[in-house]
Motif scaffolding. Structure first.
Motif, PDB file in Angstrom:
ATOM      1  N   PRO A  92       0.835  -1.212   0.000  1.00  0.00           N
ATOM      2  CA  PRO A  92       0.000   0.000   0.000  1.00  0.00           C
ATOM      3  C   PRO A  92       0.867   1.259   0.000  1.00  0.00           C
ATOM      4  O   PRO A  92       1.903   1.309   0.665  1.00  0.00           O
ATOM      5  N   GLY A  93       0.458   2.235  -0.789  1.00  0.00           N
ATOM      6  CA  GLY A  93       1.166   3.506  -0.835  1.00  0.00           C
ATOM      7  C   GLY A  93       2.290   3.573  -1.861  1.00  0.00           C
ATOM      8  O   GLY A  93       2.776   4.656  -2.164  1.00  0.00           O
ATOM      9  N   LYS A  94       2.720   2.444  -2.383  1.00  0.00           N
ATOM     10  CA  LYS A  94       3.752   2.464  -3.419  1.00  0.00           C
ATOM     11  C   LYS A  94       3.100   2.588  -4.786  1.00  0.00           C
ATOM     12  O   LYS A  94       2.012   2.094  -5.010  1.00  0.00           O
ATOM     13  N   ARG A  95       3.803   3.245  -5.702  1.00  0.00           N
ATOM     14  CA  ARG A  95       3.320   3.408  -7.073  1.00  0.00           C
ATOM     15  C   ARG A  95       4.008   2.363  -7.947  1.00  0.00           C
ATOM     16  O   ARG A  95       5.203   2.101  -7.803  1.00  0.00           O
ATOM     17  N   TYR A  96       3.242   1.787  -8.867  1.00  0.00           N
ATOM     18  CA  TYR A  96       3.747   0.722  -9.734  1.00  0.00           C
ATOM     19  C   TYR A  96       3.501   1.066 -11.197  1.00  0.00           C
ATOM     20  O   TYR A  96       2.618   1.867 -11.519  1.00  0.00           O
ATOM     21  N   ALA A  97       4.270   0.427 -12.066  1.00  0.00           N
ATOM     22  CA  ALA A  97       4.090   0.573 -13.507  1.00  0.00           C
ATOM     23  C   ALA A  97       3.970  -0.810 -14.117  1.00  0.00           C
ATOM     24  O   ALA A  97       4.775  -1.698 -13.820  1.00  0.00           O
ATOM     25  N   LEU A  98       2.953  -0.977 -14.965  1.00  0.00           N
ATOM     26  CA  LEU A  98       2.787  -2.219 -15.711  1.00  0.00           C
ATOM     27  C   LEU A  98       3.358  -2.006 -17.101  1.00  0.00           C
ATOM     28  O   LEU A  98       2.935  -1.108 -17.825  1.00  0.00           O
ATOM     29  N   LEU A  99       4.336  -2.829 -17.458  1.00  0.00           N
ATOM     30  CA  LEU A  99       5.015  -2.718 -18.747  1.00  0.00           C
ATOM     31  C   LEU A  99       4.550  -3.856 -19.650  1.00  0.00           C
ATOM     32  O   LEU A  99       4.411  -4.997 -19.200  1.00  0.00           O
ATOM     33  N   ARG A 100       4.340  -3.537 -20.916  1.00  0.00           N
ATOM     34  CA  ARG A 100       3.892  -4.543 -21.884  1.00  0.00           C
ATOM     35  C   ARG A 100       4.889  -4.580 -23.038  1.00  0.00           C
ATOM     36  O   ARG A 100       5.138  -3.578 -23.693  1.00  0.00           O
ATOM     37  N   TYR A 101       5.447  -5.753 -23.259  1.00  0.00           N
ATOM     38  CA  TYR A 101       6.408  -5.973 -24.334  1.00  0.00           C
ATOM     39  C   TYR A 101       5.778  -6.886 -25.378  1.00  0.00           C
ATOM     40  O   TYR A 101       4.998  -7.779 -25.055  1.00  0.00           O
ATOM     41  N   ARG A 117       8.622   4.756 -24.795  1.00  0.00           N
ATOM     42  CA  ARG A 117       7.382   4.011 -24.548  1.00  0.00           C
ATOM     43  C   ARG A 117       6.715   4.471 -23.261  1.00  0.00           C
ATOM     44  O   ARG A 117       7.377   4.940 -22.341  1.00  0.00           O
ATOM     45  N   THR A 118       5.422   4.332 -23.217  1.00  0.00           N
ATOM     46  CA  THR A 118       4.636   4.669 -22.034  1.00  0.00           C
ATOM     47  C   THR A 118       4.126   3.375 -21.416  1.00  0.00           C
ATOM     48  O   THR A 118       3.596   2.522 -22.137  1.00  0.00           O
ATOM     49  N   PRO A 119       4.260   3.209 -20.109  1.00  0.00           N
ATOM     50  CA  PRO A 119       3.733   1.996 -19.480  1.00  0.00           C
ATOM     51  C   PRO A 119       2.245   1.802 -19.769  1.00  0.00           C
ATOM     52  O   PRO A 119       1.503   2.763 -19.973  1.00  0.00           O
ATOM     53  N   GLU A 120       1.841   0.568 -19.760  1.00  0.00           N
ATOM     54  CA  GLU A 120       0.435   0.213 -19.971  1.00  0.00           C
ATOM     55  C   GLU A 120      -0.443   0.879 -18.915  1.00  0.00           C
ATOM     56  O   GLU A 120      -1.555   1.311 -19.194  1.00  0.00           O
ATOM     57  N   ALA A 121       0.075   0.971 -17.687  1.00  0.00           N
ATOM     58  CA  ALA A 121      -0.666   1.618 -16.597  1.00  0.00           C
ATOM     59  C   ALA A 121       0.291   1.975 -15.472  1.00  0.00           C
ATOM     60  O   ALA A 121       1.287   1.291 -15.242  1.00  0.00           O
ATOM     61  N   TYR A 122      -0.045   3.053 -14.782  1.00  0.00           N
ATOM     62  CA  TYR A 122       0.548   3.378 -13.485  1.00  0.00           C
ATOM     63  C   TYR A 122      -0.571   3.188 -12.476  1.00  0.00           C
ATOM     64  O   TYR A 122      -1.722   3.552 -12.742  1.00  0.00           O
ATOM     65  N   PHE A 123      -0.258   2.619 -11.328  1.00  0.00           N
ATOM     66  CA  PHE A 123      -1.284   2.428 -10.306  1.00  0.00           C
ATOM     67  C   PHE A 123      -0.633   2.373  -8.934  1.00  0.00           C
ATOM     68  O   PHE A 123       0.575   2.179  -8.809  1.00  0.00           O
ATOM     69  N   VAL A 158       6.802  -3.260 -12.112  1.00  0.00           N
ATOM     70  CA  VAL A 158       7.890  -2.767 -11.267  1.00  0.00           C
ATOM     71  C   VAL A 158       7.402  -1.594 -10.439  1.00  0.00           C
ATOM     72  O   VAL A 158       6.407  -0.953 -10.772  1.00  0.00           O
ATOM     73  N   VAL A 159       8.117  -1.330  -9.358  1.00  0.00           N
ATOM     74  CA  VAL A 159       7.847  -0.117  -8.583  1.00  0.00           C
ATOM     75  C   VAL A 159       8.250   1.067  -9.444  1.00  0.00           C
ATOM     76  O   VAL A 159       9.306   1.067 -10.070  1.00  0.00           O
ATOM     77  N   GLY A 216      18.182  -5.843 -15.988  1.00  0.00           N
ATOM     78  CA  GLY A 216      17.425  -4.994 -15.070  1.00  0.00           C
ATOM     79  C   GLY A 216      17.213  -3.593 -15.612  1.00  0.00           C
ATOM     80  O   GLY A 216      17.436  -3.320 -16.786  1.00  0.00           O
ATOM     81  N   GLY A 217      16.764  -2.713 -14.735  1.00  0.00           N
ATOM     82  CA  GLY A 217      16.470  -1.342 -15.137  1.00  0.00           C
ATOM     83  C   GLY A 217      15.251  -1.282 -16.046  1.00  0.00           C
ATOM     84  O   GLY A 217      15.208  -0.496 -16.987  1.00  0.00           O
ATOM     85  N   PHE A 218      14.248  -2.110 -15.757  1.00  0.00           N
ATOM     86  CA  PHE A 218      13.096  -2.272 -16.636  1.00  0.00           C
ATOM     87  C   PHE A 218      12.400  -0.961 -16.974  1.00  0.00           C
ATOM     88  O   PHE A 218      12.230  -0.625 -18.146  1.00  0.00           O
ATOM     89  N   LEU A 219      11.960  -0.219 -15.967  1.00  0.00           N
ATOM     90  CA  LEU A 219      11.184   0.992 -16.217  1.00  0.00           C
ATOM     91  C   LEU A 219      12.024   2.078 -16.880  1.00  0.00           C
ATOM     92  O   LEU A 219      11.579   2.709 -17.849  1.00  0.00           O
ATOM     93  N   ALA A 220      13.219   2.300 -16.408  1.00  0.00           N
ATOM     94  CA  ALA A 220      14.073   3.340 -16.991  1.00  0.00           C
ATOM     95  C   ALA A 220      14.343   3.060 -18.470  1.00  0.00           C
ATOM     96  O   ALA A 220      14.275   3.959 -19.309  1.00  0.00           O
TER      97      ALA A 220
END
Length: 128
Positions: free
Chosen positions: A54-63, A84-90, A115-116, A73-77
């Motif tokens: 709870p309280g952490k922000r996440y990004a869903l990446l779609r390849y 590219r824009t992540p599929e969703a931030y939540f 990923v966070v 590593g370094g998925f989001l960066a």
């Protein structure tokens, strides 16, 4: 002989568990070796992310290509650096899970990673 599946390659420990729950367990057989030549169809599924805080922000990446998933590593960066824009931030909830409905053609390849989304990466994308 035996095989041991360890999961997705994640040398920096960044990935959060993701599961794809298909709405149906059937798809057309369009492969050349079976010579059925069935037309691809639209499939739907739920992407289910677990182990969230709870309280952490996440990004869903779609390849769409396994070769585009970083092995070091370094998925989001790296995802954002490619424009590219992540599929969703939540945000993580108290339930520890999140889900989203997705659709894709049966003859496509889909890879999801979560990923966070640290503040630095998130801000750099918003200001890009």
């Amino acid at each position: 002989y035996g095989f041991r599946v360890l999961g997705n390659l994640d040398p920096l420990g960044e990935l959060v568990p993701v599961r794809l729950a298909m709405s149906s367990n059937q798809e057309p057989d369009y492969s050349e070796e079976d010579a059925l030549h069935a037309r691809p169809t639209l499939l739907s599924a739920d992407v289910i992310v677990s182990g969230l805080c709870p309280g952490k922000r996440y990004a869903l990446l779609r390849y769409f290509d396994i070769d585009s998933i970083p092995a070091d590593g370094g998925f989001l960066a790296k995802f954002v650096a490619c424009g590219r824009t992540p599929e969703a931030y939540f945000d993580g909830s108290s339930s520890g899970t999140w889900h989203m409905r997705v659709a894709f053609e049966s003859n496509s390849t889909q890879f999801f990673r979560c990923v966070v989304a640290d503040a630095l990466t998130f801000q750099s994308e918003v200001h890009a």
